[in-house]
Design a protein around this motif. Structure first.
Motif, short mmCIF file in Angstrom:
data_model
loop_
_atom_site.label_atom_id
_atom_site.label_comp_id
_atom_site.label_asym_id
_atom_site.label_seq_id
_atom_site.Cartn_x
_atom_site.Cartn_y
_atom_site.Cartn_z
N ALA A 1 0.84 -1.20 0.00
CA ALA A 1 0.00 0.00 0.00
C ALA A 1 0.88 1.25 0.00
O ALA A 1 2.04 1.22 0.40
CB ALA A 1 -0.91 0.01 1.22
N GLU A 2 0.30 2.35 -0.49
CA GLU A 2 1.04 3.60 -0.51
C GLU A 2 0.17 4.75 -0.01
O GLU A 2 -0.97 4.91 -0.43
CB GLU A 2 1.52 3.91 -1.94
CG GLU A 2 2.30 5.22 -1.99
CD GLU A 2 2.87 5.56 -3.37
OE1 GLU A 2 2.82 4.68 -4.26
OE2 GLU A 2 3.32 6.70 -3.53
N ILE A 3 0.74 5.54 0.88
CA ILE A 3 0.04 6.74 1.36
C ILE A 3 0.93 7.95 1.09
O ILE A 3 2.11 7.95 1.43
CB ILE A 3 -0.26 6.68 2.88
CG1 ILE A 3 -1.08 5.44 3.22
CG2 ILE A 3 -0.98 7.96 3.34
CD1 ILE A 3 -1.31 5.25 4.72
N LYS A 4 0.33 8.94 0.46
CA LYS A 4 1.04 10.18 0.21
C LYS A 4 0.32 11.25 1.01
O LYS A 4 -0.89 11.44 0.84
CB LYS A 4 0.93 10.48 -1.28
CG LYS A 4 1.85 11.51 -1.83
CD LYS A 4 1.72 11.47 -3.36
CE LYS A 4 1.92 12.84 -3.96
NZ LYS A 4 3.09 13.58 -3.65
N TYR A 5 1.01 11.88 1.92
CA TYR A 5 0.37 12.83 2.82
C TYR A 5 1.02 14.19 2.65
O TYR A 5 2.23 14.34 2.85
CB TYR A 5 0.53 12.34 4.26
CG TYR A 5 -0.31 13.08 5.28
CD1 TYR A 5 -1.42 12.46 5.87
CD2 TYR A 5 0.01 14.37 5.69
CE1 TYR A 5 -2.19 13.12 6.82
CE2 TYR A 5 -0.77 15.03 6.63
CZ TYR A 5 -1.86 14.41 7.19
OH TYR A 5 -2.62 15.06 8.13
#
Lengths: 248, 485
Positions: free
Chosen positions: B266-270
């Motif tokens: 999974a990837e989260i860009k914040y």
């Protein structure tokens, strides 16, 4: 266009320019020649408004305005352009973006609306082609990792896009090979017309083979010691600065 | 006069009167008395109609808070904070009975968001960004909810999630930032009011940018936002938060906790654009911004990327971090921190490498003007099991004027001989010759500084979502106005 009278300039107490007079009319190209340390570059910085130079005496009239009272950006937007001897690198700022910002700053100053993107792209493309500058180069950061010749071409590109009234070329020929010299000179020649003026600062007569000046001035020790037409540059080439200065 | 001196002079004359978000909105507010105690916590929980387990969690956090000292590591001059002289809950009366649709929201509040450039009306939402807006303590509206829920994506306020998705909240809340982490984390856990909750189900790539806009409106109110984002296996989400507050002479407290969890692949860009009110040029007023942001790359091949543009607040204390547990997981931190006048920032990141082949990248750009102090503080910790871990760190500082300070405090701890850690740092003053060159091309001194600083920050700004990158560039120039530096 430009009228310099009895100009005296010093930097950190050291006198560099000592009573210089120079008058440049519309449509004229003047060459200013002189040895190292004679005050050539100082004059270009004083005209464009760089700090640290103290004006001790004299006046500079630019199209009816007191040039010395204008800020650097006001002078630029009033049509005074300096092609730098050492153009600055601006990391992270794309060349084309810089050009657009410069053009729009001037338009804003003149109360005009921003140039639209398409019009700008067209203008940049045609001017870049004339100078043999690739579109790839325009995408790179301004002057970063440019060769000496590329930097000088970039200066001429900026000049032709801003179409100044009074352009000062500060040793634009230094570091140029013969091909680049020709391209740069052609760029300047295309821009010449009866409404604008040029002050070409150089060490060597070589550049003047390509950009034919109407007047040649020889500067030594902060003063113009001799003025003449193009033949003066040839005479200088033959005799050297020392002899010319002495006979002045 | 040197261009920088001129800029400094202009900054001084401008002060902070140019903070364009400095208006406040006239709305009736519901507020319990000032002060921090169990009664207030019970009041907050009751207002939100929370289940019993949530209240217990809060009360426990409050006990922990009372035992913890204030963190002291930062190079910040933080005045003693009187926790009893602050309101912990404030909501506009009209939001008490939660509006069911945007038509029921107080038009004054909608106007506030319009002034901020945050369109809440869904019909206006052509930009492809779903927005949750937090006004003081409550979430005002969540746009695009229906479209997202069709994909199984949950995007709502954390208060709502406590009630509607208790199993997810119970499982993940406090799992990345333990309540006992430090006193601000414990304080937030006890009194958090609202924030966003996001869950992206397995295999879903969230098609829009999710966004929250935080606004502190009421006087003497602290804002304690709590955000929790969970990206299940093989999912992706990009999230952006923006923050503003009115100009007030008092300092206001903002202590947020943000937790991210990324499972396998999974990837989260914040991304954050923080523009809280910075105080005036003498340092009066402004937000104290104590933020704990931490992401856990729990699954293999997972990735968490933090991008922040910090231009506001009187004090910024913030270290968005990544815990790289899963093998091959990646952490990134891209930061621009600008301090002007009397602002102080101590910000950076922690990259904790636990899994094999984990990698991290840190790019920090600090810009200091006026009398401000700006510190990068970072920790790269490579544990013994993190075979073949990699880190690259680059910290650049730019100084404008001669009364500001830039400090770089990198800690590197490696317990593993296979790992490779690189650190590069530079400090420079804004270059007079560059400024002169730009001005000779017709740019005024402020535009010239804005251009050069934006160039300096480019590596970071290019990681922001497109729409916000443009805003951020303007903000960079605006925050240096006057100082500018």
């Amino acid at each position: 266009m430009l009228e310099i009278k009895n100009l005296h300039v010093s930097i950190e107490e050291k006198k560099i320019i000592k009573g210089l007079d120079l008058s440049i009319n519309k449509g004229e190209v003047h060459a200013l020649m002189g040895p190292n340390g004679s005050g050539k570059s100082t004059l270009s910085y004083v005209l464009s408004g760089k700090d640290k130079y103290e004006i001790n005496d004299g006046t500079i009239d630019y199209n009816g305005k007191n040039l010395l009272e204008l800020d650097v950006d006001e002078r630029a937007n009033e049509g005074l352009f300096l092609a730098f001897q050492y153009p600055m690198e601006i990391p992270g700022v794309q060349t084309s973006f810089f050009l657009k910002t410069a053009i729009n700053s001037k338009r804003k100053y003149l109360g005009q609306s921003e140039m639209d993107a398409l019009e700008f792209a067209k203008l940049m493309k045609s001017k870049a082609e004339e100078l043999n500058i690739s579109t790839e180069m325009l995408k790179r950061d301004l002057n970063v990792n440019y060769s000496g010749g590329e930097k000088k071409k970039q200066e001429i590109l900026q000049m032709s896009m801003l179409s100044p009234k009074m352009a000062i070329l500060d040793e634009t020929d230094s570091g140029l090979d013969i091909d680049a010299l020709r391209i740069v000179s052609e760029g300047v020649n295309k821009l010449r017309n009866s409404d604008n003026s040029f002050l070409v600062i150089t060490h060597y007569q070589r550049l003047l083979n390509y950009i034919k000046p109407d007047f040649v001035h020889i500067i030594a020790d902060g003063k113009i010691v001799k003025s003449g037409d193009y033949s003066l540059a040839l005479e200088l080439e033959e005799k050297g600065y020392e002899e010319i200065s002495q006979t002045a | 006069m040197a261009a920088t001196d001129q800029t400094i002079k202009q900054v001084n004359t401008l002060g902070s009167s140019d903070y364009k978000y400095g208006f406040s909105t006239e709305v009736d507010e519901i507020r319990p008395p000032k002060g921090l105690n169990e009664e207030i916590i019970k009041f907050i929980s009751a207002q939100k109609d929370e289940p019993e387990w949530m209240l217990e969690w809060r009360l426990n956090a409050f006990k922990v808070f009372n035992k913890l000292p204030k963190p002291q590591w930062a190079k910040l001059n933080i005045p003693e904070i009187d926790y009893q002289d602050c309101y912990y809950y404030s909501i506009p009366k009209s939001l008490k009975d939660k509006p069911k649709s945007l038509d029921e929201i107080d038009p004054e509040i909608l106007k506030t968001y319009e002034k901020l450039g945050i369109p809440l009306k869904e019909q206006k939402m052509l930009s492809g960004i779903a927005v949750d807006a937090v006004f003081d303590s409550v979430s005002v509206a969540t746009t695009y909810k229906k479209q997202l829920s069709d994909l199984g994506i949950i995007f709502c306020s954390i208060s709502e999630a406590v009630k509607t998705h208790p199993e997810l909240v119970k499982k993940y809340l406090g799992s990345v930032i333990p309540v006992s982490d430090h006193s601000f984390a414990a304080l937030n856990s006890a009194v958090f009011t609202d924030g966003s909750f996001i869950y992206i189900p397995e295999g879903v790539r969230c098609p829009v940018e999710l966004s929250t806009y935080f606004r502190i409106n009421a006087m003497n109110t602290g804002q304690f936002e709590r955000t929790l984002i969970i990206a299940d296996k093989d999912s992706y989400v990009s999230y952006l938060e923006g923050c503003t507050a009115p100009m007030r002479d008092e300092n206001q407290l903002h202590a947020a906790n943000v937790e991210l969890v990324a499972l396998d692949n999974a990837e989260i860009k914040y991304s954050t654009v923080q523009n809280w009110y910075p105080g005036d040029k003498e340092g009066k007023g402004g937000i104290y911004n104590f933020v704990t942001k931490r992401g856990a790359c729990r699954g293999k091949n997972s990735k968490i990327s933090w991008t922040q543009v910090e231009t506001g607040s009187a004090i910024t204390w913030k270290y968005p971090s990544c815990i790289l547990q899963g093998d091959n997981s990646k952490g990134e931190f891209y930061s621009v921190a600008i301090t002007n006048n009397m602002q102080q920032a101590d910000t950076g990141t922690k990259m904790i490498h636990i899994g094999k082949n984990t990698s991290s990248k840190i790019i920090s750009k600090g810009i200091s003007a006026g009398k401000a102090n700006n510190t990068y503080r970072g920790l790269v910790n490579i544990l013994s099991k993190a075979k073949n871990a990699r880190n690259f760190t680059q910290c650049d500082s730019l100084l404008i004027g001669n009364q500001c300070g830039a400090h770089t405090v990198p800690y590197i701890e490696s317990s593993n001989s296979d790992s490779m850690v690189e650190h590069e740092a530079t400090t420079s003053k804004i270059n007079e010759d560059q400024l002169f060159y730009c001005q000779q091309r017709g740019l005024n001194s402020e535009d010239a500084v804005g251009l050069i600083v934006n160039g300096f920050c480019k590596e970071v700004l290019q990681h922001l979502p497109m729409e916000f990158a443009v805003e951020a560039q303007k903000l960079v120039a605006i925050s240096l106005e006057g100082s500018v530096g």
